[in-house]
Design an enzyme around this catalytic site. Sequence first.
Site, PDB file in Angstrom:
ATOM      1  NE  ARG A  32       4.356   2.685  -0.609  1.00  0.00           N
ATOM      2  CZ  ARG A  32       4.623   3.927  -0.227  1.00  0.00           C
ATOM      3  NH1 ARG A  32       5.886   4.278   0.001  1.00  0.00           N
ATOM      4  NH2 ARG A  32       3.679   4.829  -0.066  1.00  0.00           N
ATOM      5  CB  THR A  72      13.619   1.384  -2.928  1.00  0.00           C
ATOM      6  OG1 THR A  72      12.553   1.623  -3.877  1.00  0.00           O
ATOM      7  CG2 THR A  72      14.700   0.557  -3.598  1.00  0.00           C
ATOM      8  CG  ASP A  91      -8.092  -5.485  -4.584  1.00  0.00           C
ATOM      9  OD1 ASP A  91      -7.546  -5.398  -5.702  1.00  0.00           O
ATOM     10  OD2 ASP A  91      -7.514  -5.894  -3.560  1.00  0.00           O
TER      11      ASP A  91
END
Length: 211
Positions: free
Chosen positions: A103, A107, A204
């Site tokens: 992402r 924007t 993670d």
Amino acid sequence: MRVTVLDHPLVAHKLSVLRDKSTPSPVFRQLVEELVTLLAYEATREVRVEPITIQTPVAETQGVGLSRPRPLVVPILRAGLGMLEGMTRLIPTAEVGFLGMARDDTTLDIITYAERLPEDLTGRQVYVLDPMLATGGTLREAIKFLYRRGAEQITCVCLLAAPEGIAKLEEELGDAEANLVLAAIDERLDENAYIVPGLGDAGDRLYGVVD
């Protein structure tokens, strides 16, 4: 879009251990592989096969083999890589491609920053691997990307999904032939778009925090 949630005690047990924040990365990775193999059994229920003739130690008989073109497995980088071995354990002859999507912080659009896929996916059955379906943005763009390449049937395999993400996919994909196979549907998204109760950041927990 068809949504399937596996109702199996082993799936529920392994998912419970995944959710535990004290589960170390090596155990987390192993459990993800095991869960994905269980999910893959359901996800590949409609994989295409064709009749073949085989010779057993006793006699010739008819069996089935995977049709060509072979199924294509596409993990979404990076967390989807942790699901790859569990999927290919069940269908080792499948081909593997990769999609890197993220992402844009400014924007908020989903951008494709890496891909390793055939240019022409006409007639291909594609299995997309992404641990978490949260807002649905990444998976939506991945599905659209694959359909633009000509994919015929797409099945997404996820560990967890939020109701908001599923609703977004159904709204934007309409009658597209896309299936979703899940270990569980959780309660909701929080204000940071994390799945609740979820299991944290899958990438993670699989590979450690990357600054």
